[in-house]
Design a protein around this motif. Structure first.
Motif, mmCIF file in Angstrom:
data_model
loop_
_atom_site.group_PDB
_atom_site.id
_atom_site.type_symbol
_atom_site.label_atom_id
_atom_site.label_comp_id
_atom_site.label_asym_id
_atom_site.label_seq_id
_atom_site.Cartn_x
_atom_site.Cartn_y
_atom_site.Cartn_z
ATOM 1 N N GLY A 1 0.825 -1.353 -0.157
ATOM 2 C CA GLY A 1 -0.123 -0.003 -0.109
ATOM 3 C C GLY A 1 0.775 1.212 0.110
ATOM 4 O O GLY A 1 0.464 2.260 0.332
ATOM 5 N N ASP A 2 2.185 1.391 -0.331
ATOM 6 C CA ASP A 2 3.012 2.459 -0.383
ATOM 7 C C ASP A 2 2.915 3.014 -2.025
ATOM 8 O O ASP A 2 3.517 2.862 -2.575
ATOM 9 C CB ASP A 2 4.351 1.856 -0.409
ATOM 10 N N GLN A 3 1.814 4.202 -1.850
ATOM 11 C CA GLN A 3 1.531 4.755 -3.166
ATOM 12 C C GLN A 3 2.858 5.437 -3.410
ATOM 13 O O GLN A 3 2.779 5.916 -4.936
ATOM 14 C CB GLN A 3 0.408 5.576 -2.791
ATOM 15 N N ALA A 4 3.592 6.196 -2.765
ATOM 16 C CA ALA A 4 4.675 7.138 -3.250
ATOM 17 C C ALA A 4 5.663 6.188 -3.925
ATOM 18 O O ALA A 4 6.329 6.666 -4.867
ATOM 19 C CB ALA A 4 5.344 7.737 -1.958
ATOM 20 N N LEU A 5 6.061 4.954 -3.345
ATOM 21 C CA LEU A 5 6.869 4.132 -3.958
ATOM 22 C C LEU A 5 6.450 3.518 -5.120
ATOM 23 O O LEU A 5 6.959 3.403 -6.260
ATOM 24 C CB LEU A 5 7.285 3.024 -3.060
ATOM 25 N N VAL A 6 5.005 3.319 -5.270
ATOM 26 C CA VAL A 6 4.460 2.521 -6.426
ATOM 27 C C VAL A 6 4.779 3.885 -7.631
ATOM 28 O O VAL A 6 5.159 3.633 -8.857
ATOM 29 C CB VAL A 6 2.859 2.261 -6.302
ATOM 30 N N GLY A 7 4.293 5.034 -7.218
ATOM 31 C CA GLY A 7 4.652 6.283 -8.254
ATOM 32 C C GLY A 7 5.661 6.416 -8.901
ATOM 33 O O GLY A 7 6.170 6.627 -10.045
#
Length: 65
Positions: A8-14
């Motif tokens: 759920g780490d959206q910053a890393l996904v982006g």
């Protein structure tokens, strides 16, 4: 990237979704100070190929003031 999505780490996904393989080779070649070592890492037969195509280190400029 799959692990970042699962966590759920959206910053890393982006950040990782915008990274491309073609970005990694010049970065690796530029971070190594010796051109021969960078050429060996990138599996080039001649160091001038590494220097011309993959090295993206600019010169150092002196401050104007």
């Amino acid at each position: 990237m799959k692990e970042a999505v699962a966590a759920g780490d959206q910053a890393l996904v982006g950040g990782t979704s915008q990274l491309q393989f073609r970005d990694i080779r010049p970065k690796a070649a530029s971070e190594i100070t010796d051109v021969d070592d960078a050429s060996l890492l990138l599996r080039h037969t001649k160091a001038d190929i590494t220097e011309r195509v993959y090295r993206r280190v600019g010169g150092l400029a002196k401050p104007t003031k």
